[in-house]
Design a protein around this motif. Structure first.
Motif, mmCIF file in Angstrom:
data_model
loop_
_atom_site.group_PDB
_atom_site.id
_atom_site.type_symbol
_atom_site.label_atom_id
_atom_site.label_comp_id
_atom_site.label_asym_id
_atom_site.label_seq_id
_atom_site.Cartn_x
_atom_site.Cartn_y
_atom_site.Cartn_z
ATOM 1 N N GLY A 1 0.833 -1.207 0.000
ATOM 2 C CA GLY A 1 0.000 0.000 0.000
ATOM 3 C C GLY A 1 0.859 1.245 0.000
ATOM 4 O O GLY A 1 2.067 1.187 0.264
ATOM 5 N N GLU A 2 0.238 2.359 -0.314
ATOM 6 C CA GLU A 2 0.955 3.632 -0.383
ATOM 7 C C GLU A 2 0.137 4.725 0.289
ATOM 8 O O GLU A 2 -0.986 4.506 0.738
ATOM 9 C CB GLU A 2 1.233 4.012 -1.855
ATOM 10 C CG GLU A 2 2.110 3.025 -2.606
ATOM 11 C CD GLU A 2 2.314 3.427 -4.053
ATOM 12 O OE1 GLU A 2 1.579 4.330 -4.520
ATOM 13 O OE2 GLU A 2 3.188 2.827 -4.714
ATOM 14 N N GLY A 3 0.718 5.902 0.332
ATOM 15 C CA GLY A 3 0.015 7.067 0.838
ATOM 16 C C GLY A 3 0.131 7.251 2.343
ATOM 17 O O GLY A 3 0.977 6.635 3.013
ATOM 18 N N VAL A 4 -0.756 8.084 2.882
ATOM 19 C CA VAL A 4 -0.709 8.457 4.299
ATOM 20 C C VAL A 4 -0.939 7.251 5.198
ATOM 21 O O VAL A 4 -0.264 7.083 6.218
ATOM 22 C CB VAL A 4 -1.746 9.558 4.599
ATOM 23 C CG1 VAL A 4 -1.773 9.873 6.092
ATOM 24 C CG2 VAL A 4 -1.435 10.814 3.803
ATOM 25 N N CYS A 5 -1.895 6.389 4.825
ATOM 26 C CA CYS A 5 -2.180 5.222 5.672
ATOM 27 C C CYS A 5 -0.953 4.331 5.804
ATOM 28 O O CYS A 5 -0.637 3.848 6.898
ATOM 29 C CB CYS A 5 -3.351 4.432 5.093
ATOM 30 S SG CYS A 5 -4.956 5.243 5.291
ATOM 31 N N ALA A 6 -0.259 4.116 4.690
ATOM 32 C CA ALA A 6 0.946 3.275 4.734
ATOM 33 C C ALA A 6 2.014 3.906 5.611
ATOM 34 O O ALA A 6 2.692 3.218 6.384
ATOM 35 C CB ALA A 6 1.473 3.060 3.317
ATOM 36 N N ALA A 7 2.171 5.238 5.503
ATOM 37 C CA ALA A 7 3.167 5.937 6.323
ATOM 38 C C ALA A 7 2.836 5.816 7.807
ATOM 39 O O ALA A 7 3.722 5.610 8.649
ATOM 40 C CB ALA A 7 3.248 7.404 5.909
ATOM 41 N N MET A 8 1.548 5.940 8.164
ATOM 42 C CA MET A 8 1.141 5.836 9.563
ATOM 43 C C MET A 8 1.314 4.412 10.091
ATOM 44 O O MET A 8 1.677 4.205 11.254
ATOM 45 C CB MET A 8 -0.313 6.296 9.728
ATOM 46 C CG MET A 8 -0.532 7.787 9.503
ATOM 47 S SD MET A 8 0.371 8.837 10.688
ATOM 48 C CE MET A 8 1.736 9.391 9.659
ATOM 49 N N ILE A 9 1.048 3.428 9.230
ATOM 50 C CA ILE A 9 1.257 2.045 9.661
ATOM 51 C C ILE A 9 2.738 1.788 9.913
ATOM 52 O O ILE A 9 3.122 1.177 10.916
ATOM 53 C CB ILE A 9 0.698 1.063 8.607
ATOM 54 C CG1 ILE A 9 -0.832 1.135 8.583
ATOM 55 C CG2 ILE A 9 1.152 -0.364 8.904
ATOM 56 C CD1 ILE A 9 -1.466 0.311 7.479
ATOM 57 N N ARG A 10 3.604 2.246 8.996
ATOM 58 C CA ARG A 10 5.048 2.064 9.201
ATOM 59 C C ARG A 10 5.498 2.726 10.488
ATOM 60 O O ARG A 10 6.322 2.176 11.233
ATOM 61 C CB ARG A 10 5.818 2.643 8.003
ATOM 62 C CG ARG A 10 5.789 1.756 6.769
ATOM 63 C CD ARG A 10 6.849 2.187 5.768
ATOM 64 N NE ARG A 10 6.594 3.532 5.277
ATOM 65 C CZ ARG A 10 5.858 3.808 4.201
ATOM 66 N NH1 ARG A 10 5.291 2.819 3.523
ATOM 67 N NH2 ARG A 10 5.685 5.051 3.818
ATOM 68 N N LYS A 11 4.956 3.929 10.766
ATOM 69 C CA LYS A 11 5.314 4.649 11.992
ATOM 70 C C LYS A 11 4.898 3.853 13.231
ATOM 71 O O LYS A 11 5.672 3.709 14.189
ATOM 72 C CB LYS A 11 4.639 6.025 11.992
ATOM 73 C CG LYS A 11 4.856 6.866 13.235
ATOM 74 C CD LYS A 11 4.220 8.237 13.045
ATOM 75 C CE LYS A 11 4.386 9.111 14.287
ATOM 76 N NZ LYS A 11 3.538 8.602 15.398
ATOM 77 N N ALA A 12 3.669 3.344 13.221
ATOM 78 C CA ALA A 12 3.174 2.583 14.370
ATOM 79 C C ALA A 12 3.959 1.287 14.563
ATOM 80 O O ALA A 12 4.279 0.898 15.691
ATOM 81 C CB ALA A 12 1.689 2.284 14.184
ATOM 82 N N LEU A 13 4.293 0.626 13.451
ATOM 83 C CA LEU A 13 5.049 -0.624 13.549
ATOM 84 C C LEU A 13 6.470 -0.358 14.029
ATOM 85 O O LEU A 13 7.011 -1.119 14.847
ATOM 86 C CB LEU A 13 5.062 -1.324 12.196
ATOM 87 C CG LEU A 13 3.717 -1.869 11.701
ATOM 88 C CD1 LEU A 13 3.853 -2.437 10.303
ATOM 89 C CD2 LEU A 13 3.159 -2.907 12.668
ATOM 90 N N ARG A 14 7.075 0.715 13.523
ATOM 91 C CA ARG A 14 8.443 1.033 13.950
ATOM 92 C C ARG A 14 8.485 1.285 15.447
ATOM 93 O O ARG A 14 9.446 0.937 16.127
ATOM 94 C CB ARG A 14 8.958 2.248 13.172
ATOM 95 C CG ARG A 14 10.448 2.503 13.366
ATOM 96 C CD ARG A 14 10.902 3.733 12.605
ATOM 97 N NE ARG A 14 10.670 3.609 11.170
ATOM 98 C CZ ARG A 14 9.833 4.380 10.489
ATOM 99 N NH1 ARG A 14 9.134 5.314 11.110
ATOM 100 N NH2 ARG A 14 9.688 4.225 9.194
#
Length: 330
Positions: free
Chosen positions: A267-280
Motif C-alpha cells: 500500500g501507499e500514501g498516508v495510511c501506509a506511512a502511519m502504519i510504518r510509523k506505528a510498527l516502527r
C-alpha cells in the motif's frame, strides 16, 4: 547587520580567562531569522549575553553596522539591540501597555514620560504581535504565551534593527511555541529586522530558520541554511545520541527504535506511512520490498493482516491491526 570575527567568549576569573568558545566567525543578516542551536553547556547563553553587551568578550571582534560593539555608548546601543530574556518577570500594578512602553526608554529620557509618538510606537508594536486586546490587561494576569508576546512587543517598541532572544519558547506549550516562532519569522521578513535567538526546539528551528548556527565544544561554530547543513552531513554529526537519528529525506530528527522483526506492507500514501510509523514504534520494520510470510495490505478502509498458516484478518483501525499483529507474535 552583525559580524563576528575570531570571537572568543567566556568569563574572566582571578585565575585568568575561562574560554567557553573561541574562533567564532559568522554574520547575522537583516530580514532573516537566525537560530542558535547546541547542547547544554556549549555556550549559547554566554554567546547571546556577549552579543547583547551584558558581558565582555574575551577576544576577537563584534561589529554592528560596521562598528565595534564596545565603541557604542549605552544609549546608542539601546537603539540598535532589543533583547528578550528567558527569565519570567514578576511585576505588579503595571498594565500591558505600560510594560510595552518601557521599550521606549532609549527615547523618553530620565523620567520615562511617553509622548504621543511613543504611544503610537507602542500601538504599532502591539499590532505587529497581534495583542491589541491585551493592552488594558494587567501584566501579572498574563499566561506564559501572552507574556512572551508582550516582551517581544516591548522589544519592537524599542524600534531596534536587531532583536536578540534567549530561549523565547521556553515554558510554552507546543502550539504557543509554533506561534511564537512563526511570529518571529514574520517579523524578520515584514519589518526587515535581524532576529537572532537561542533555542532547544530543534525541529521548529530547522523548519522555520533562514540560518542556523550550530555551536559545539569540539567542532566550534557551523553556520548555514538548515538544508545546506543537512546535505553536508553537519546536522547528523552534531546531534549524535542513542535513540535519535537524522532523517535525510525530511531534514529533521526522529526517535529511532531498534527493529527486531520485518514484515511486508502493501500500500501507499498516508495510511501506509502511519502504519510504518506505528510498527516502527513497536520494533517492526515494514515495506513493500520486505520478503516475509507476514503481510499487511491496505484494502479500502480496512487493513488486511495475513499470518503464516492463518486466514486473512481485517482490521478497521491501526489500533486493532497492532493488537492482532502483536498478539500473534506473543
Amino acid at each position: 547587520m552583525i559580524h563576528l570575527e575570531n570571537l572568543s567568549i567566556g568569563y574572566r576569573t582571578k585565575h585568568g580567562p575561562k574560554v567557553v568558545a573561541s574562533g567564532l566567525n559568522a554574520d547575522i543578516r537583516s530580514g532573516e531569522l537566525t537560530c542558535l542551536l547546541g547542547a547544554n553547556g556549549v555556550g549559547k547563553s554566554t554567546l547571546l549575553r556577549t552579543l547583547s553587551a551584558f558581558q565582555p568578550k574575551l577576544d576577537g571582534h563584534i561589529y554592528i553596522k560596521g562598528k565595534e560593539l564596545e565603541e557604542y555608548a549605552d544609549r546608542d546601543l539601546a537603539r540598535l539591540l532589543g533583547v528578550v530574556l528567558t527569565e519570567r518577570f514578576d511585576v505588579h500594578n503595571l498594565s500591558v501597555e505600560d510594560l510595552i512602553g518601557l521599550g521606549r526608554s532609549p527615547y523618553t529620557g530620565f523620567w520615562g514620560t511617553l509622548h504621543q509618538e511613543d504611544r503610537e510606537s507602542v500601538a504599532r508594536a502591539a499590532a505587529l504581535v497581534g495583542i491589541e486586546a491585551l493592552l488594558g490587561r494587567m501584566a501579572d494576569t498574563l499566561s506564559d504565551g501572552e507574556r512572551q508576546k508582550v516582551m517581544i512587543a516591548k522589544a519592537l517598541a524599542q524600534e531596534t534593527p536587531v532583536i536578540l532572544l534567549d530561549e523565547p519558547t521556553a515554558f510554552l506549550d507546543f502550539p504557543s511555541k509554533v506561534e511564537i516562532m512563526r511570529l518571529l519569522q514574520r517579523l524578520s521578513r515584514d519589518a526587515g529586522k535581524a532576529v537572532f535567538l537561542s533555542t532547544h526546539d530543534l525541529d521548529l528551528a530547522l523548519q522555520l530558520a533562514d540560518c542556523v548556527w550550530l555551536l559545539d565544544k569540539e567542532r566550534g561554530l557551523s553556520v548555514g541554511t538548515p538544508e545546506d547543513l543537512a546535505l553536508e552531513g553537519t546536522l547528523s554529526r552534531y546531534f549524535v545520541c542513542p535513540g535519535v537519528g537524522f532523517d535525510g529525506d525530511t531534514g529533521l530528527f526522529r526517535v529511532e527504535q531498534p527493529c527486531t522483526r520485518r514484515i511486508r506492507l502493501i500500500g501507499e500514501g498516508v495510511c501506509a506511512a502511519m502504519i510504518r510509523k506505528a510498527l516502527r514504534r513497536n520494533g517492526i520494520e515494514a515495506g513493500n520490498e520486505v520478503l516475509s510470510d507476514t503481510c499487511i495490505e491496505i484494502s479500502g478502509q480496512n487493513y488486511v493482516l495475513t499470518l503464516p498458516g492463518c486466514e486473512p484478518q481485517a482490521a478497521s483501525s491501526i489500533e486493532e491491526l497492532l493488537r492482532l499483529l502483536l498478539t500473534s507474535f506473543s
